[in-house]
Design a protein around this motif. Sequence first.
Motif, PDB file in Angstrom:
ATOM      1  N   ASN A   1      35.696  39.103  32.746  1.00 50.34           N
ATOM      2  CA  ASN A   1      36.373  38.822  34.019  1.00 50.34           C
ATOM      3  C   ASN A   1      35.359  38.215  34.978  1.00 50.34           C
ATOM      4  O   ASN A   1      34.519  38.925  35.543  1.00 50.34           O
ATOM      5  N   GLN A   2      35.422  36.923  35.164  1.00 51.94           N
ATOM      6  CA  GLN A   2      34.433  36.253  36.008  1.00 51.94           C
ATOM      7  C   GLN A   2      34.790  36.304  37.487  1.00 51.94           C
ATOM      8  O   GLN A   2      33.980  35.934  38.328  1.00 51.94           O
ATOM      9  N   ASP A   3      35.987  36.808  37.827  1.00 57.20           N
ATOM     10  CA  ASP A   3      36.351  36.924  39.242  1.00 57.20           C
ATOM     11  C   ASP A   3      35.442  37.915  39.968  1.00 57.20           C
ATOM     12  O   ASP A   3      35.179  37.773  41.167  1.00 57.20           O
ATOM     13  N   ASP A   4      34.966  38.927  39.242  1.00 56.10           N
ATOM     14  CA  ASP A   4      34.085  39.917  39.865  1.00 56.10           C
ATOM     15  C   ASP A   4      32.760  39.305  40.297  1.00 56.10           C
ATOM     16  O   ASP A   4      32.094  39.830  41.198  1.00 56.10           O
TER      17      ASP A   4
ATOM     18  N   VAL B   1      37.344  38.706  26.900  1.00 52.96           N
ATOM     19  CA  VAL B   1      37.804  39.709  27.862  1.00 52.96           C
ATOM     20  C   VAL B   1      36.944  39.706  29.131  1.00 52.96           C
ATOM     21  O   VAL B   1      37.147  40.553  30.004  1.00 52.96           O
TER      22      VAL B   1
END
Length: 760
Positions: free
Chosen positions: A92-95, A90
């Motif tokens: 989120n590496q975009d942040d 789960v």
Amino acid sequence: MPRLQRSYTDSDDSDASFSPDDDEVFDGDDSDNDAHSAATSVKDFNLAGIDDLDADDADDADAEIDVEDQIQLFGGNLHPPAYYIQSMEVFNQDDYESEDYKKGTTRLINSVEEQWFRCATCCLLLVPWANEVCARFCKVVKHPDSYQPISICLLYKFFEWRLNQKFTPDARRLRGIKKRSSLGTYWKVFRLAYERAVEEKIEPKLNRCMHKVLRALSKKFALSNERRPNRCMTVDQLEGQIETTLSTTKKSFKLGEMRIYAVLFLLLLAPAGARPTSILRLRFSHLLIVLERDPEGGPHNTLVKFTLAFTKSYLGEKAVNTYPLPETLSASSLFLNTHVFLLGILFRHRAFLAPTLTSPHDLKTLNIHPGETELLLPLRKELDDVYVFRRAVQSLMGYVISDNEAISYGMIAAWTRRCGELLGLAYETIPYNLRYNAANAWTTSIDISEDLRNLAMDHANSVPVRRHYLGREIDRDIGSIVRGTKPQHALVKQSCSVGHSMSKRRPVDLTTEQSASIATHPRIQSLTRELQKLPRGSEKYQSTVRVLRKDKLRLRKELKQQIRQAWTVKQAVEDIERQLQGRGFAPSPSDPVTTSPQRPAQKRLMAALTAPPATDLEGQYRRRDDAIVAVMVYCTVEEGCTVPRRNTASPKQGGPKPSPPHASLVDAAMVSVFVRNKKDRPRRCFLCVGKALSLPPEDPLVEEFIHEFYTSGDVSKHFRRKHLKNMSDNDSSDCPACDMTLDHKMHLQRHAFDTHGTVS
């Protein structure tokens, strides 16, 4: 217990790893044997060298080692591996991959994207495939294959379109791009927006070509190439700025404490050379007040240290700088004494943790323990997260300091600019004038190294100082240096400072005739005719009124700037001609700084700050303490006209008779706000009259508080707009006229009607 050491025994010796009894227990499958082998290897590492323990101690040690093994297995955390596996699914590496920009930069990027979208959707940039580029840029099309490379033609037309825009889609006037440097900044923001949308940078060749485009557009639209002057504000000019800020009645603050803030901000900014926003974000926890022993044998010194913890920290926490400020008591005036204003704020809010340390007169009685070098004066912990510089908010009885709402940079910049105008400065005074001065002073000082200067200014190297802070007007007598004669550095430095052409004769505001001339402007006449055709109260009418008001303010500001810029040359020619004709200088106009009389608290403050220095230490302490008390008193003063004076020319015929004569006007006004029966309707506000009781009789504001309104209906309007609007339903309040506490808003309204005849 001896230190546990690892045993380097022969691996072929079975007794070194486990006993025969253990071998009988682990006689199962291979996995169990592997687990046992891992466990025994850990035991070998931890238990080697403790063979002399008895059996009971060994069992206890085994139990402890099992817990340690589990902790080591989970990396110091008791979560099982499944916890981390699920967290990875789960995550989120975009942040973390996106660029981290400050809020202001993000708003600029969003604005550029919006304007690009508007340009492409309105005119398609005269290119057939521009809609596809716009869609990809604005993240509408999600397939990279549909993206077409951006071209120099496309960029030229977009920037040309942007320079031609005068109004927003909702008919608001755009500020516009007037300088070439601003256009260059817009191009830099555009590159960030492009990179965020397309996830790749603009090609270097295209970037180089855009420099030619920007030069061509700057020439086409006649953009100014003039840079903002980076003149310094010297210490003498800072003293004049502070004196003007404290003494002027031309500039009004909501609360006296705000005027003190305007001075304290400059006094903290000047020696630190810090960024203005870092000073405004100071909290009480960033202040350290200590009584320091003088190593040279002098009297104890009250040392102030302040830490700037909010310096461009949006990219992560940074190492903070702490700036020390020793106290100086022997100056000719106390305008530059930071301790007077800061301690005035601290004592005014009872910030010291010691319960009985509530007066500045207690400071001189404190001593330092023998053998120690300082005595800490700690502040209350509940103030740790409270801002030092806070806004003034409106309450039932007027203005009070907010709980924790910080002053914005726009507010402090406007105060500084206005007081600079009243001082007579030609250039707009900005807080960065003091940062420029600190950078130049540290550069030429033998006591400050280059590394220490960069550390104090929070710079990675000397490039920002050389590019932005060193004065572009050389403030050294280079001619004398070349000739080898005594240089006149002070003279040249004065001519290169922000106050080089300071004059109290310079216009500060527009005259009545100049302000009225705005009505002849074609834009104003067009809006006025349009307004006359619209029905009153309609939405279109209200929006047109707002546009008309803003345009008048803008035109007045532009006219004022033109007059101030032309005044220097015009006045110089007039002075020359009058002197050559033998007439001398023209009579100076009235001082714009003090056009109206100062109030008693302001007079007391100025008298305390300008008191002559004493010849003995006790007199110096008394002079400082009196100034601190004057600052404390002035912080509670509410400035300005708080009561509207419309329709107050004469009382209504047949209205209530004037109050009977009394020894003072305040007493007469107090009697008039109490009713004898339910039909009486006084024409004074009982809350304002109650505030007048706390003022000295000679205070000019007393007349404003006790004046009579034209009708009792005007009192009701004033009571609702100025008092009731600023309190919630459950807020308690006090009636200063009756000296009683009211539980909630409705209780106040009931009391106002029954006792004072005010209908709300």
